[in-house]
Design an enzyme around this catalytic site. Structure first.
Site, PDB file in Angstrom:
ATOM      1  N   ASN A  57       0.904  -1.185  -0.054  1.00  8.82           N
ATOM      2  CA  ASN A  57      -0.057  -0.066   0.088  1.00  8.82           C
ATOM      3  C   ASN A  57       0.766   1.222   0.091  1.00  8.82           C
ATOM      4  O   ASN A  57       1.848   1.086   0.086  1.00  8.82           O
ATOM      5  CB  ASN A  57      -1.022   0.064   1.172  1.00  8.82           C
ATOM      6  CG  ASN A  57      -0.055   0.026   2.632  1.00  8.82           C
ATOM      7  OD1 ASN A  57       0.652   0.858   2.969  1.00  8.82           O
ATOM      8  ND2 ASN A  57      -0.399  -1.162   3.469  1.00  8.82           N
ATOM      9  N   HIS A  58       0.221   2.395   0.048  1.00  7.84           N
ATOM     10  CA  HIS A  58       0.992   3.667  -0.187  1.00  7.84           C
ATOM     11  C   HIS A  58       1.490   4.380   1.151  1.00  7.84           C
ATOM     12  O   HIS A  58       2.114   5.451   1.098  1.00  7.84           O
ATOM     13  CB  HIS A  58       0.047   4.812  -0.747  1.00  7.84           C
ATOM     14  CG  HIS A  58      -0.406   4.386  -1.993  1.00  7.84           C
ATOM     15  ND1 HIS A  58       0.271   4.152  -3.089  1.00  7.84           N
ATOM     16  CD2 HIS A  58      -1.849   3.870  -2.468  1.00  7.84           C
ATOM     17  CE1 HIS A  58      -0.427   3.766  -4.194  1.00  7.84           C
ATOM     18  NE2 HIS A  58      -1.706   3.692  -3.788  1.00  7.84           N
TER      19      HIS A  58
END
Ligand code: PMT
Length: 402
Positions: free
Chosen positions: A211-212
């Site tokens: 994920n970011h």
């Protein structure tokens, strides 16, 4: 990072042979990140030159109220107010006596008397002067008033005699001040376990589900917690964040959710406070291919299985730890955060929403709402992640105190 980083110190040097040691003292304070302003009593300049101390402190040294050349007046009140701490070293019997009786016949004493901040003093004199009951009485008076005495050492004195009265060594003075400040800090000796960053769940040797999360939020919490005196263990997923100058933080790097679970679990009993800022993957591929998966079909599906919910596990096995979760939401934010708080048996949850500009992943800023198990809600404006970290830790402090 030293608790002295960025602190302004007014160093008052008085007329004793130990004044020569203030050259090393200034260097050590500057190494710890302090700004040092030296004031010397008229007698001190006979022991070490203002030029030496000015060069080492990168500041003009003040020795008198009026500059003989320019006729300019030096404001003792301004000097006292601009300091975070005042350090009198060496503190001679003469100066201690004047400090205790509020005499102000030189700039150094006037500055001391105008001070509202903490004053440290390091006595330095011959053993009989040190033992003299009037001198002892003066030191006691200053301690009663709230000044902090850095005790002298026993050893060889300038007179050739052996005994108590030798000024503490510069290294000891700096360590003493650091320890004193640390003990006053909000989280002194509290053990805080923090997670940060994403987890990567491997698909094959080249690919993963991630994920970011950049790790910024968790790292800022770790840094601020350390500055506030905590012992910090930071468990971080893969990210580019650095901890230079924060050598006391124990950093443990992990990659997958399973590794993060094991590392967190291993440190859970050690911790007084746990803050789970990491964005842990909820699912991972059921099987991890040992070789790179070839692109053959037009469509491709990957069976996923649920990861262990680390925070839920912590909530279920909680002892006395103060447990803080994060909630990253995109809709129905407060309700979702409240459900997580209750389901995971948390003491507090920090909500951030991807609907708020500048909040969430990768930004240097965040906008949070804090909810606790007593039903309180606190709203905060968009702020730097460092300020957000301060707010989170203050909110924890208020709750663990009551
Ligand atoms: O790293 P940055 O780029 O600075 O971004 C910061 C952040 C957006 C990642 C951070 O502020 C944040 O919101 N972290 C939590 C993200 C998240 O996973 O939220 P969640 O609502 O899915 O999870 C709720 C809580 O359960 C979190 O504390 C999470 O760490 C924890 N969790 C989730 C899944 C899982 N398997 N185990 C967990 O412990």
């Amino acid at each position: 990072m030293s608790v002295l980083e960025g602190k302004k110190i007014v160093l008052i040097v008085t007329g004793g042979i130990a004044a020569y040691k203030t050259a090393s003292l200034i260097r050590l304070l500057i190494k710890r990140g302090c700004k040092v302003q030296v004031i010397m009593t008229p007698e001190a300049i006979n022991f070490i030159t203002p030029l030496t101390l000015s060069t080492l402190s990168n500041n003009p040294v003040y020795t008198q109220f009026f500059d003989g050349k320019t006729g300019e007046w030096t404001s003792h009140v301004d000097l006292a107010l601009q300091a975070d701490y005042i350090v009198v070293a060496p503190a001679t019997s003469n100066t201690l006596s004047k400090m205790a009786s509020a005499e102000a016949d030189n700039l150094a004493l006037a500055t001391y008397l105008s001070a509202k901040n903490i004053v440290f003093f390091a006595p330095a004199m011959d053993l009989d002067m040190y033992k003299n009951p009037y001198n002892k009485e003066n030191i006691e008076k200053l301690i009663q008033k709230g000044d902090i005495c850095i005790p002298p050492n026993k050893g060889e004195l300038a007179s050739g005699l052996e005994g108590e009265g030798r000024m503490a060594e510069p290294e000891e003075i700096v360590n003493f001040i650091e320890n004193f400040i640390r003990k006053e800090l909000l989280f002194y000796k509290k053990k805080i376990l923090i997670t940060a960053g994403p987890t990567y769940e491997p698909i094959d040797p080249v690919r993963f589900i991630g994920n970011h999360s950049s790790g910024k939020m968790g790292f800022e919490i770790a840094k601020v917690a350390e500055k506030l005196g905590a012992e910090v263990t930071l468990i971080s997923g893969p990210c580019n964040q650095k901890l230079s100058n924060y050598s006391s933080i124990l950093r443990i790097d992990v990659i997958s959710s399973e590794e993060m679970y094991k590392a967190v679990d291993a440190h859970y009993q050690w911790a007084d406070i746990v803050i789970m800022a990491a964005a842990v993957a909820d699912y991972r591929p059921k099987t991890v291919s040992k070789i790179k998966i070839k692109k053959e079909e037009d469509s491709f599906s990957l069976p996923l299985i649920k990861n262990k919910d680390i925070l839920l596990h912590l909530g279920n096995t909680k002892d006395n730890q103060f447990l803080v979760g994060f909630a990253l939401e995109t809709n129905d934010e407060e309700n979702n955060a409240l459900k997580k708080l209750q389901k995971k048996n948390l003491d507090m949850i920090v909500l951030n929403s991807l609907r708020d500009d500048g909040a969430g992943f990768s930004y240097d800023t965040n906008k949070i709402t804090i909810l606790d198990k007593q039903g309180n809600i606190e709203y905060f404006d968009l702020q730097t992640k460092e300020k957000v970290a301060v707010n989170i830790l203050n909110s924890i402090h208020v709750r663990i105190k009551t």
